[in-house]
Design a protein around this motif. Structure first.
Motif, PDB file in Angstrom:
ATOM      1  N   PRO A 151      -7.182 -17.242  10.482  1.00  0.00           N
ATOM      2  CA  PRO A 151      -8.324 -17.546   9.607  1.00  0.00           C
ATOM      3  C   PRO A 151      -8.867 -16.254   9.006  1.00  0.00           C
ATOM      4  O   PRO A 151      -9.728 -15.593   9.583  1.00  0.00           O
ATOM      5  CB  PRO A 151      -9.330 -18.218  10.547  1.00  0.00           C
ATOM      6  N   THR A 152      -8.366 -15.895   7.847  1.00  0.00           N
ATOM      7  CA  THR A 152      -8.691 -14.586   7.280  1.00  0.00           C
ATOM      8  C   THR A 152      -9.911 -14.641   6.373  1.00  0.00           C
ATOM      9  O   THR A 152     -10.058 -15.571   5.576  1.00  0.00           O
ATOM     10  CB  THR A 152      -7.501 -14.005   6.504  1.00  0.00           C
ATOM     11  N   PRO A 153     -10.777 -13.638   6.471  1.00  0.00           N
ATOM     12  CA  PRO A 153     -11.899 -13.536   5.538  1.00  0.00           C
ATOM     13  C   PRO A 153     -11.627 -12.523   4.430  1.00  0.00           C
ATOM     14  O   PRO A 153     -12.516 -12.224   3.646  1.00  0.00           O
ATOM     15  CB  PRO A 153     -13.030 -13.034   6.444  1.00  0.00           C
ATOM     16  N   ILE A 154     -10.403 -11.983   4.368  1.00  0.00           N
ATOM     17  CA  ILE A 154     -10.094 -10.873   3.471  1.00  0.00           C
ATOM     18  C   ILE A 154      -9.257 -11.345   2.286  1.00  0.00           C
ATOM     19  O   ILE A 154      -8.177 -11.907   2.458  1.00  0.00           O
ATOM     20  CB  ILE A 154      -9.337  -9.756   4.211  1.00  0.00           C
ATOM     21  N   ALA A 155      -9.759 -11.107   1.083  1.00  0.00           N
ATOM     22  CA  ALA A 155      -8.987 -11.368  -0.126  1.00  0.00           C
ATOM     23  C   ALA A 155      -8.265 -10.113  -0.589  1.00  0.00           C
ATOM     24  O   ALA A 155      -7.094 -10.156  -0.960  1.00  0.00           O
ATOM     25  CB  ALA A 155      -9.898 -11.883  -1.238  1.00  0.00           C
ATOM     26  N   GLU A 156      -8.967  -8.977  -0.532  1.00  0.00           N
ATOM     27  CA  GLU A 156      -8.370  -7.725  -0.997  1.00  0.00           C
ATOM     28  C   GLU A 156      -9.202  -6.559  -0.487  1.00  0.00           C
ATOM     29  O   GLU A 156     -10.428  -6.633  -0.408  1.00  0.00           O
ATOM     30  CB  GLU A 156      -8.328  -7.699  -2.529  1.00  0.00           C
ATOM     31  N   ILE A 157      -8.515  -5.465  -0.143  1.00  0.00           N
ATOM     32  CA  ILE A 157      -9.182  -4.219   0.240  1.00  0.00           C
ATOM     33  C   ILE A 157      -8.642  -3.102  -0.632  1.00  0.00           C
ATOM     34  O   ILE A 157      -7.429  -2.949  -0.780  1.00  0.00           O
ATOM     35  CB  ILE A 157      -8.947  -3.876   1.724  1.00  0.00           C
ATOM     36  N   THR A 158      -9.531  -2.322  -1.211  1.00  0.00           N
ATOM     37  CA  THR A 158      -9.130  -1.127  -1.949  1.00  0.00           C
ATOM     38  C   THR A 158      -9.882   0.068  -1.390  1.00  0.00           C
ATOM     39  O   THR A 158     -11.022  -0.066  -0.913  1.00  0.00           O
ATOM     40  CB  THR A 158      -9.415  -1.262  -3.456  1.00  0.00           C
ATOM     41  N   ASP A 159      -9.236   1.234  -1.437  1.00  0.00           N
ATOM     42  CA  ASP A 159      -9.899   2.435  -0.940  1.00  0.00           C
ATOM     43  C   ASP A 159     -10.794   3.028  -2.022  1.00  0.00           C
ATOM     44  O   ASP A 159     -10.962   2.452  -3.108  1.00  0.00           O
ATOM     45  CB  ASP A 159      -8.875   3.454  -0.431  1.00  0.00           C
ATOM     46  N   ARG A 160     -11.357   4.197  -1.756  1.00  0.00           N
ATOM     47  CA  ARG A 160     -12.329   4.795  -2.673  1.00  0.00           C
ATOM     48  C   ARG A 160     -11.713   5.139  -4.034  1.00  0.00           C
ATOM     49  O   ARG A 160     -12.437   5.297  -5.015  1.00  0.00           O
ATOM     50  CB  ARG A 160     -12.946   6.042  -2.040  1.00  0.00           C
ATOM     51  N   ASP A 161     -10.385   5.242  -4.068  1.00  0.00           N
ATOM     52  CA  ASP A 161      -9.696   5.536  -5.322  1.00  0.00           C
ATOM     53  C   ASP A 161      -9.186   4.280  -6.018  1.00  0.00           C
ATOM     54  O   ASP A 161      -8.509   4.368  -7.052  1.00  0.00           O
ATOM     55  CB  ASP A 161      -8.521   6.478  -5.066  1.00  0.00           C
ATOM     56  N   GLY A 162      -9.473   3.099  -5.452  1.00  0.00           N
ATOM     57  CA  GLY A 162      -9.023   1.851  -6.053  1.00  0.00           C
ATOM     58  C   GLY A 162      -7.621   1.439  -5.665  1.00  0.00           C
ATOM     59  O   GLY A 162      -7.071   0.479  -6.213  1.00  0.00           O
ATOM     60  N   THR A 163      -7.027   2.136  -4.689  1.00  0.00           N
ATOM     61  CA  THR A 163      -5.675   1.817  -4.238  1.00  0.00           C
ATOM     62  C   THR A 163      -5.724   0.689  -3.206  1.00  0.00           C
ATOM     63  O   THR A 163      -6.504   0.759  -2.249  1.00  0.00           O
ATOM     64  CB  THR A 163      -5.004   3.044  -3.599  1.00  0.00           C
ATOM     65  N   PRO A 164      -4.910  -0.366  -3.365  1.00  0.00           N
ATOM     66  CA  PRO A 164      -4.920  -1.466  -2.395  1.00  0.00           C
ATOM     67  C   PRO A 164      -4.544  -0.993  -0.992  1.00  0.00           C
ATOM     68  O   PRO A 164      -3.682  -0.136  -0.818  1.00  0.00           O
ATOM     69  CB  PRO A 164      -3.876  -2.443  -2.950  1.00  0.00           C
ATOM     70  N   VAL A 165      -5.218  -1.573   0.011  1.00  0.00           N
ATOM     71  CA  VAL A 165      -4.979  -1.243   1.416  1.00  0.00           C
ATOM     72  C   VAL A 165      -4.607  -2.523   2.149  1.00  0.00           C
ATOM     73  O   VAL A 165      -5.304  -3.538   2.034  1.00  0.00           O
ATOM     74  CB  VAL A 165      -6.236  -0.619   2.058  1.00  0.00           C
ATOM     75  N   GLY A 166      -3.506  -2.491   2.903  1.00  0.00           N
ATOM     76  CA  GLY A 166      -3.078  -3.661   3.667  1.00  0.00           C
ATOM     77  C   GLY A 166      -3.530  -3.597   5.112  1.00  0.00           C
ATOM     78  O   GLY A 166      -3.907  -2.538   5.618  1.00  0.00           O
ATOM     79  N   LEU A 167      -3.512  -4.733   5.779  1.00  0.00           N
ATOM     80  CA  LEU A 167      -3.813  -4.806   7.206  1.00  0.00           C
ATOM     81  C   LEU A 167      -2.499  -4.892   7.960  1.00  0.00           C
ATOM     82  O   LEU A 167      -1.809  -5.909   7.917  1.00  0.00           O
ATOM     83  CB  LEU A 167      -4.688  -6.025   7.519  1.00  0.00           C
ATOM     84  N   GLN A 168      -2.152  -3.831   8.654  1.00  0.00           N
ATOM     85  CA  GLN A 168      -0.845  -3.759   9.297  1.00  0.00           C
ATOM     86  C   GLN A 168      -0.701  -4.742  10.455  1.00  0.00           C
ATOM     87  O   GLN A 168       0.390  -5.205  10.750  1.00  0.00           O
ATOM     88  CB  GLN A 168      -0.593  -2.332   9.792  1.00  0.00           C
ATOM     89  N   GLU A 169      -1.791  -5.076  11.122  1.00  0.00           N
ATOM     90  CA  GLU A 169      -1.708  -5.895  12.332  1.00  0.00           C
ATOM     91  C   GLU A 169      -2.044  -7.364  12.099  1.00  0.00           C
ATOM     92  O   GLU A 169      -2.178  -8.128  13.042  1.00  0.00           O
ATOM     93  CB  GLU A 169      -2.627  -5.307  13.412  1.00  0.00           C
ATOM     94  N   GLU A 170      -2.212  -7.788  10.847  1.00  0.00           N
ATOM     95  CA  GLU A 170      -2.524  -9.188  10.576  1.00  0.00           C
ATOM     96  C   GLU A 170      -1.284 -10.050  10.815  1.00  0.00           C
ATOM     97  O   GLU A 170      -0.201  -9.750  10.309  1.00  0.00           O
ATOM     98  CB  GLU A 170      -3.008  -9.366   9.147  1.00  0.00           C
ATOM     99  N   GLN A 171      -1.450 -11.104  11.612  1.00  0.00           N
ATOM    100  CA  GLN A 171      -0.318 -11.957  11.959  1.00  0.00           C
ATOM    101  C   GLN A 171       0.144 -12.779  10.759  1.00  0.00           C
ATOM    102  O   GLN A 171      -0.670 -13.238   9.951  1.00  0.00           O
ATOM    103  CB  GLN A 171      -0.700 -12.906  13.096  1.00  0.00           C
ATOM    104  N   PRO A 172       1.441 -13.002  10.644  1.00  0.00           N
ATOM    105  CA  PRO A 172       1.946 -13.859   9.565  1.00  0.00           C
ATOM    106  C   PRO A 172       1.731 -15.328   9.906  1.00  0.00           C
ATOM    107  O   PRO A 172       1.521 -15.696  11.072  1.00  0.00           O
ATOM    108  CB  PRO A 172       3.434 -13.511   9.521  1.00  0.00           C
ATOM    109  N   CYS A 173       1.799 -16.176   8.906  1.00  0.00           N
ATOM    110  CA  CYS A 173       1.731 -17.619   9.154  1.00  0.00           C
ATOM    111  C   CYS A 173       2.986 -18.062   9.892  1.00  0.00           C
ATOM    112  O   CYS A 173       4.034 -17.429   9.817  1.00  0.00           O
ATOM    113  CB  CYS A 173       1.606 -18.373   7.832  1.00  0.00           C
ATOM    114  N   GLU A 174       2.891 -19.173  10.600  1.00  0.00           N
ATOM    115  CA  GLU A 174       4.037 -19.690  11.349  1.00  0.00           C
ATOM    116  C   GLU A 174       3.983 -21.211  11.406  1.00  0.00           C
ATOM    117  O   GLU A 174       2.900 -21.809  11.340  1.00  0.00           O
ATOM    118  CB  GLU A 174       4.056 -19.131  12.770  1.00  0.00           C
ATOM    119  N   GLN A 175       5.147 -21.801  11.509  1.00  0.00           N
ATOM    120  CA  GLN A 175       5.221 -23.251  11.666  1.00  0.00           C
ATOM    121  C   GLN A 175       4.913 -23.558  13.125  1.00  0.00           C
ATOM    122  O   GLN A 175       5.775 -23.519  13.986  1.00  0.00           O
ATOM    123  CB  GLN A 175       6.607 -23.769  11.283  1.00  0.00           C
ATOM    124  N   ALA A 176       3.650 -23.871  13.410  1.00  0.00           N
ATOM    125  CA  ALA A 176       3.205 -24.030  14.791  1.00  0.00           C
ATOM    126  C   ALA A 176       3.744 -25.304  15.423  1.00  0.00           C
ATOM    127  O   ALA A 176       4.107 -25.321  16.604  1.00  0.00           O
ATOM    128  CB  ALA A 176       1.680 -24.026  14.848  1.00  0.00           C
TER     129      ALA A 176
END
Length: 720
Positions: free
Chosen positions: A566-591
Motif C-alpha cells: 500500500p504505497t503513498p508515493i507517486a514520485e520522489i525527486t531530489d533537490r536538483d529535480g532528479t527522480p529518486v527510487g525506493l530500492q527496498e519497495e516490494q514488487p507486486c505479486e500474485q498472492a
C-alpha cells in the motif's frame, strides 16, 4: 602576564601567516605537527565540499496534484542565489563582520594584526575572522557536523591549529569561488535561531518577505543576529536585538553604505518582525494539519521502512509527491467525525482507502475522527491511528475472510457449498476458552463458542455464511483448513505488517506458539499437528490489526488476487529535480489465484443486501453499487471493523479505544456498552464502521461508473 600572553599570541599569528604562505604552495609540518600531507588533503576535500555540496534543505510533501501539504526539516532553509539577496543585506553583513571582504583573499592580515595588537595591549578581544573563514566554520558546525556534538566543538576551538586549518581552507576556497558566491554561501548556511538557517528562511520567518526585498533596517537586524542568534532573538530579547541592529547601522555609516541621517531615522523605528514569533511552517507532519497529518505520518514511516534515513528525509531537500486525494481524504474524515465526535473520550474511528490495481495499490486517504496534532486536550494525537497496527482487541469477524479463502484454496469447500453452522460448538482442535468447556469432561479444555445474534444456525452456503457471519461455521472451517493455512492466507492477502508484528505477543503471529495437548484421565486425548495448532479465536479477529492493511486486503481481492504494497508515493525527486527510487519497495505479486480472488469477491458481495450484517448501513445512504464487504466485531465490543471495496476503491473502517488500560486489555464493562456517536451500543461492525465506510464512499464515487464485480471461477464455486 597579560603582555607575555599577548606576545605569545602575536608570535603564533606570525607563525600562522608564514605557514599559510608556505602551505598554499606545498604541504608542511607546522609548530606541533598540525599540518601534514593528510591534513592538506583534508583541506582540499573540505574546500571542494564547501564549493560544491549544498547545505541541508527542506523536504516538501505534496498531494497527488503537487500541492504542498507539509515540510520536513531539521534546518529551515530557503536557498538564495547571489542575485536573489538584496544589496542592503549584503552590505549590512560586510559592514559589521568583514569590511575588507572585497580586498582580502580569505585572510585579512591587516585585521589579524590589528586584533593581535588590541589583544596584546589589553583591549577588547577581536577574532579578526573574515567572512570566508566564518563561512568555513559555520559550514562545519551547521552542515558537516550538524549531528556531531564533538565535531562542532572542535570546529570552534580557540587554538592555533584550528585557526591555521580554517585559514588555509578559506584561502583555498577563494581560488574556487567568487566573492559573491562566498557571501551568498555564508548567508545560506548561517544560523538565525529557532531552527532558521540562511537568509532566505530568515527573510520569510522574520519579515514575511524574500531576501531580494530585504531593506536596510531588516538587513541590519539579521546581520547583527549572526553574532549570537539566541541573545539577539527579536521576540525573546527585543531590547538587545534593537541595540545590536543599531550597532550594525553605525557600522554601515562608517562604511559609507547608509547616510547618518537615514541610520538615525531607522534607529527610531520598531524592529518590524512578524508578531508572535517566526512565520515558518512546522518542521514535521504537524504542518500537514489535523486532516492530512495521518497521511503525512504514513509517508514518513513508509520511507523510513524502505531505505531512506531520517537524516536524508529531513535534510535532503526532496519533493515527495504522494498519492493523497485531498477530496477523498476530506470526505473520509468528515464521515468518521459524523459517526464519532473528535472529543469522544478514548474512541478512535478511522477510515483507510486504497485504489486497487495489478501494478500498484495507491493509498488514497487516511483519516480519523480525531485530529492529527500534539494537543490532546483538543482531541489531537500523533499516533498513526489509521495505518499502524492498532493497540486494540482486533478487527473481529472480518478475519473470517481469511478462513474462507484458505479453505477454498485447499479445495475444502466452494463458495456455494454448504457449511455447518450450529448454534454452539466445541472445538477439540483449538484452545482459547477462558475456562473448561461445560459441554465436555471436566479435565478437558477445548475451545467453546456460540453464534452472535447476527449469526445463523444449522447449515448454509459459504456465501451466506460470509453475509451473516456465524462464528461456529468459520471455526469448523478453520479446523478443516488448519491454523497455519489461515494465518498464512491473512498475510498473503495483505496483513503483512500485522502478521509480522502482532502487538499481542511482541512478535510475529505464530500459529505453532499456542498449540496444545489436552489430556483426560492423565491419558492423551488429542494433540497438536502441523495442520491444526493454535487458538481458534484467530478467525474471530482477536489480533491487533492495521486498518490500512485491512483496506489493502480488500484491494488485493478486487485486483484479481494481486497484492501490492500500500504505497503513498507517486514520485520522489531530489533537490536538483532528479527522480529518486525506493530500492527496498516490494514488487507486486500474485498472492492467490485470480479465480480464487474473484470467487471470494462474489462470496462477499451480499453483505450490503437484506440479511447482510451491513445491510442497514448501506440502506441508510441508498447504496446501489456492486461491492464486496465484511463486518467484524470483537467479543467485548472493544473494537469493530468493516472492510469493503468496489472495482474503483477499497477501504476499511475501524473503531476502537486507542488508550487501553491493564496492559492493553479492554473490558467494556457491564453490558459491554460503548458510547459512540452519542448512541449506546454502536461499536459493532455493521454500525459505526459500516456507516463510516458507506457515508464516505457514496460521496467519493458519486458520478463514477457503477462497475460490475468480476465473475466467479467454477473451480472455486463447488467442491461437493
Amino acid at each position: 602576564m597579560r603582555m607575555r600572553d599577548g606576545l605569545f599570541k602575536m608570535l603564533g599569528l606570525c607563525l600562522l601567516a608564514g605557514v599559510l604562505v608556505a602551505g598554499i604552495l606545498f604541504p608542511v609540518v607546522g609548530a606541533a605537527g598540525v599540518i601534514s600531507n593528510e591534513a592538506s588533503d583534508t583541506v582540499e576535500d573540505m574546500s571542494a565540499e564547501l564549493a560544491d555540496d549544498p547545505p541541508p534543505m527542506v523536504t516538501t510533501v505534496t498531494d497527488r496534484e503537487g500541492a504542498p501539504i507539509a515540510t520536513l526539516y531539521s534546518q529551515y532553509r530557503v536557498p538564495a542565489a547571489p542575485d536573489q539577496i538584496s544589496e542592503a543585506m549584503k552590505w549590512a553583513l560586510i559592514s559589521v563582520e568583514d569590511r575588507r571582504f572585497y580586498e582580502h583573499h580569505g585572510v585579512d592580515w591587516k585585521g589579524t594584526l590589528r586584533a593581535a595588537i588590541s589583544n596584546t595591549s589589553g583591549g577588547d578581544t577581536q577574532g579578526a575572522s573574515t567572512l570566508t573563514q566564518q563561512y568555513v566554520k559555520n559550514y562545519l558546525i551547521n552542515v558537516t557536523y550538524r549531528n556531531d556534538d564533538l565535531g562542532q566543538q572542535r570546529a570552534q576551538e580557540a587554538t592555533i591549529a584550528r585557526k591555521l586549518k580554517e585559514a588555509r581552507v578559506a584561502i583555498n576556497l577563494e581560488t574556487k569561488m567568487s566573492k559573491e558566491e562566498i557571501l551568498a554561501g555564508y548567508l545560506n548556511v548561517v544560523e538565525f535561531s529557532r531552527q532558521i538557517y540562511g537568509v532566505g528562511g530568515a527573510a520569510q520567518a522574520y519579515f514575511g518577505t524574500t531576501p531580494d526585498k530585504l531593506t536596510v533596517a531588516q538587513g541590519a537586524l539579521l546581520a547583527g543576529m549572526v553574532n549570537n542568534p539566541v541573545v539577539y532573538d527579536p521576540w525573546n530579547n527585543p531590547e538587545k536585538a534593537t541595540e545590536r541592529r543599531n550597532f550594525v547601522l553605525d557600522k554601515m555609516v562608517e562604511n559609507r553604505k547608509v547616510s547618518e541621517e537615514d541610520a538615525e531615522r531607522i534607529k527610531g523605528e520598531p524592529l518590524g518582525v512578524v508578531p508572535d514569533g517566526p512565520e515558518k511552517p512546522a518542521a514535521n507532519c504537524v504542518g500537514a494539519g489535523p486532516e492530512h497529518g495521518f497521511f503525512c505520518q504514513y509517508v514518513e514511516d513508509y520511507l523510513l521502512e524502505h531505505g531512506m534515513t531520517e537524516d536524508q528525509l529531513y535534510t535532503g531537500g526532496y519533493t515527495i509527491r504522494t498519492t493523497l486525494d485531498r477530496n477523498a481524504n476530506h470526505l473520509a474524515k468528515q464521515s468518521a467525525e459524523e459517526q464519532v465526535g473528535k472529543m469522544e473520550e478514548n474512541v478512535a474511528n478511522t477510515l483507510s482507502l486504497v485504489k486497487p490495481g495489478k501494478d500498484r495499490h495507491e493509498v488514497v486517504a487516511l483519516a480519523a475522527n480525531r485530529d492529527y496534532g500534539p494537543d490532546a486536550t483538543a482531541g489531537q494525537t500523533e499516533y498513526a491511528l489509521p495505518s499502524d497496527v492498532a493497540n486494540v482487541t482486533g478487527a473481529g469477524s472480518s478475519y473470517k475472510v481469511f478462513t474462507a479463502a484458505a479453505a477454498m484454496d485447499q479445495g475444502k469447500v466452494g463458495i456455494y457449498d454448504t457449511v455447518q453452522s450450529p448454534s454452539s460448538y466445541v472445538s477439540r482442535v483449538f484452545s482459547g476458552s477462558p475456562e473448561p468447556c461445560p459441554f465436555i469432561a471436566p479435565y478437558t479444555r477445548g475451545y467453546c463458542l456460540t453464534n452472535a445474534s447476527e449469526g445463523g444456525s444449522g447449515t448454509m452456503s459459504l456465501q451466506t455464511a460470509l453475509q451473516t457471519s456465524p462464528n461456529t461455521a468459520f471455526v469448523i472451517l478453520e479446523e478443516q483448513a488448519g491454523m497455519k493455512a489461515v494465518v498464512d492466507m491473512a498475510s498473503r492477502l495483505g496483513l503483512r505488517k500485522t502478521m509480522a508484528s502482532n502487538a499481542a505477543n511482541g512478535g510475529p503471529v505464530d500459529p505453532d506458539a499456542e498449540s496444545i495437548q489436552v489430556r483426560q484421565n492423565q491419558k492423551e486425548f488429542f494433540g497438536p499437528s502441523e495442520n491444526s495448532p493454535g487458538k481458534g479465536a484467530f478467525t474471530l479477529g482477536v489480533s491487533p490489526t492495521s486498518g490500512l492493511e485491512l483496506a489493502n486486503v480488500a484491494a488485493t481481492i478486487m485486483s484479481g488476487g494481486v497484492w501490492c504494497p500500500p504505497t503513498p508515493i507517486a514520485e520522489i525527486t531530489d533537490r536538483d529535480g532528479t527522480p529518486v527510487g525506493l530500492q527496498e519497495e516490494q514488487p507486486c505479486e500474485q498472492a492467490v489465484p485470480e479465480g480464487l480472488a474473484n470467487t471470494l469477491a462474489v462470496g462477499m458481495s451480499k453483505d450490503d443486501l437484506p440479511g447482510g450484517t451491513a445491510a442497514a448501513a448501506a440502506a441508510d445512504v441508498g447504496w446501489d453499487r456492486p461491492m464486496i464487504g465484511k463486518t467484524g466485531t470483537t467479543q467485548t465490543n472493544g473494537s469493530a471493523a468493516f472492510l469493503g471495496a468496489t472495482p474503483q476503491m477499497a477501504g476499511a473502517a475501524m473503531v476502537f479505544r486507542p488508550d487501553l488500560p491493564n496492559g492493553g486489555l479492554y473490558d467494556a464493562g457491564p453490558g459491554n456498552v460503548s458510547a459512540v456517536g452519542g448512541e449506546s451500543g454502536n461499536m459493532f461492525g455493521g454500525k459505526t464502521p459500516a456507516r463510516t465506510w458507506f457515508g464516505a464512499m457514496t460521496k467519493i464515487l458519486e458520478g463514477q461508473e457503477k462497475l460490475p464485480l468480476p465473475p466467479s471461477d467454477p473451480r472455486y464455486e463447488r467442491v461437493n
